[in-house]
Design an enzyme around this catalytic site. Structure first.
Site, PDB file in Angstrom:
ATOM      1  N   HIS A 196       1.073  -1.150  -0.116  1.00 36.38           N
ATOM      2  CA  HIS A 196       0.146   0.106  -0.054  1.00 36.38           C
ATOM      3  C   HIS A 196       0.761   1.390   0.017  1.00 36.38           C
ATOM      4  O   HIS A 196       0.417   2.464  -0.402  1.00 36.38           O
ATOM      5  CB  HIS A 196      -0.873   0.102   1.199  1.00 36.38           C
ATOM      6  CG  HIS A 196      -2.194  -1.077   1.157  1.00 36.38           C
ATOM      7  ND1 HIS A 196      -3.382  -0.826   0.905  1.00 36.38           N
ATOM      8  CD2 HIS A 196      -2.029  -2.162   1.410  1.00 36.38           C
ATOM      9  CE1 HIS A 196      -3.943  -1.847   0.736  1.00 36.38           C
ATOM     10  NE2 HIS A 196      -3.242  -2.856   1.138  1.00 36.38           N
ATOM     11  N   ASP A 224       3.178   9.007  -0.615  1.00 32.05           N
ATOM     12  CA  ASP A 224       1.803   8.185  -0.442  1.00 32.05           C
ATOM     13  C   ASP A 224       1.873   7.396  -1.444  1.00 32.05           C
ATOM     14  O   ASP A 224       1.801   7.596  -2.575  1.00 32.05           O
ATOM     15  CB  ASP A 224       0.719   9.228  -0.131  1.00 32.05           C
ATOM     16  CG  ASP A 224      -0.138   9.040   1.173  1.00 32.05           C
ATOM     17  OD1 ASP A 224       0.078   7.836   1.717  1.00 32.05           O
ATOM     18  OD2 ASP A 224      -0.330  10.022   1.731  1.00 32.05           O
TER      19      ASP A 224
END
Length: 475
Positions: A182, A369
């Site tokens: 992720h 991110d």
């Protein structure tokens, strides 16, 4: 209701197989393994991105979620089982030492900064921390194995559990095994600075499919693999459940900022309190905008919500102090305007959804991110007739999909300042056009689309993968 496995009231074989009957003939059961497991039932506190993406899909299809219970025990015992709807939650406890070394130590003081390319947060990782990280993954695998059937799809989540696939193969389980990364994947040079870098890279090879957020992450991961992977590496950008976000926002029809707005426009940021989220730079950019245009101090409020995170780790306490200092400095310079409202607290998910809906500008400026689902949630809940503006860091995976956002460099204060000024002045027609572009991307790649796409690819990769070499694993 929860029991420990082995309780005479519980037939865990029956529970483990019950989801198969609900799903119908010919469909595999989905088993998710992650560091933390969401509490069964309504979630009172805003869930993280992983849970908000996975849980709705798992609730719809049925299956099992395995991982740490969140409890600390002197001596780990047998797993616990709870059931909510069509999902079985199987959890195990950790000791205080395991939390300190596996979670806070190697996972979050060594792996986390390296994966985000943050060399200014060095932590070499004690040899013991690495060994405990490996040992916890081994115990997790050994405690999940009795619950598995040969036709299960096991889907492992994120960097805490990179070794999990290798350890599960060591138990003799040979079914389909996927992993999703992720967070960002750094380039080979940054990865090489990680303790045990070659050994950890080799752990990815025990999965039939490794998923990452972007093509950039895929290229980076393939570059550090020591040999030809057992399966495949593919980009599968993660989505959200936009309908659920809108339903939660609708629970609060009143303006979420009614007590703060005072006829002002609202710039909004909502993040975990983490040094990767870029909060100091965005606050400094707003501070400089006020210095250049003092009248905005009475026309705009910057509302920053930050959920406390990893508070036992020094770097996170230091980040909190840094953010609070900037907010207090702005307040001291604008005593009559109070243009910044900083709140460090957890918020229920429905309250966050309503706030994202009512914000005039949403600021997502992470230094790095993997995706950042807050950006997609903002788009999902906006009012089409009068949408707000998204200011988004180009180092978020979401930037590749949300072309209608104003892109900035996360550590370039001037870039963020200019974007904030432009967002506040943007005419309605341009806001609508940009929002429509982003809404199409959010609605076409939901959490359900992401999960089903990954699972289809996992089945395809599994058909091409060789059987696991148990001898090589020491089985």
């Amino acid at each position: 209701m929860a029991w420990a496995i082995g309780d005479p009231r519980v037939d865990h074989t029956r529970i483990a197989s019950s989801a198969a009957g609900e799903r119908g003939v010919g469909r595999r059961r989905l088993v998710i393994a992650s560091n933390r497991v969401p509490a069964p039932g309504p979630d009172p506190v805003r869930a993280g991105g992983l849970v908000s993406a996975l849980l709705p899909a798992l609730e719809e299809s049925g299956g099992l979620w395995f991982g740490w219970s969140g409890r600390v025990e002197r001596r780990p015992g047998r797993p616990h089982i709870a059931r909510a709807g069509r999902v079985d939650f199987v959890t195990v406890d950790l000791t205080a030492d395991e939390i300190a070394r596996y979670y806070a130590g190697f996972s979050n003081r060594t792996l986390w900064p390296v994966l985000h390319g943050l060399s200014h947060h060095p932590h070499a990782g004690e040899g013991l921390e690495y060994l405990v990280w490996r040992a916890v993954n081994r115990r997790f695998a050994e405690q999940l194995a009795p619950w598995l059937r040969p036709d299960d799809l096991v889907f492992v989540q994120d960097y805490h559990l990179i070794p999990f696939g290798r350890e599960l193969r060591r138990t003799g389980w040979g079914g389909l095994l996927g992993y999703f990364h992720h967070v960002p994947m750094p380039g080979p040079e940054a990865w090489a600075a990680l303790p045990h870098a070659v050994e950890i890279a080799g752990m990815f090879e025990h999965y039939d499919l490794v998923g990452v957020q972007t093509e950039t992450d895929r290229t980076a991961l393939e570059a550090i693999l020591p040999g030809r992977p057992r399966g495949a590496v593919q980009a599968h950008p993660i989505g959200i459940d936009p309908a659920r976000m809108r339903a939660m926002a609708a629970e609060h029809p009143a303006d979420a900022f009614a007590t703060l707005r005072d006829e002002r426009r609202v710039i909004f940021g909502v993040d975990r309190l983490d040094y990767t989220k870029g909060i100091p730079w965005r606050l400094t950019a707003f501070e400089q905008l006020l210095e250049r245009r003092p009248a905005l101090a009475h026309a705009v409020r910057f509302v920053q919500w930050a959920a406390p995170s990893r508070e036992t780790i020094d770097e996170y306490r230091e980040e909190r102090a840094r953010i609070e200092a900037i907010a207090m400095r702005i307040a001291a310079r604008h005593e009559d305007g109070a243009p910044v409202v900083l709140s460090i607290a957890d918020r229920p998910r429905d309250v966050v959804a309503a706030a994202l809906r009512d914000a005039d500008v949403c600021v997502v400026t992470s230094l790095a991110d993997g995706m950042n689902l807050v950006a997609k949630e903002f788009v999902a809940v906006q009012r089409p007739a009068n949408p707000g503006v998204l200011v988004l860091s180009d180092s978020c995976g979401a930037a590749a999909e949300l072309e209608g956002a104003l892109l900035v460099r996360a550590t370039n204060v001037a870039s963020i300042e200019a974007a904030l000024e432009r967002a506040l002045a943007m005419p309605l027609e341009e806001r609508q056009r940009r929002w429509r572009s982003m809404a199409r991307a959010v609605e076409s790649n939901t959490a359900q689309h992401w999960l089903q796409g990954f699972l289809r690819a996992l089945e395809g990769a599994g058909r091409r993968s060789p059987a696991p070499d148990r001898a090589a694993l020491g089985a």
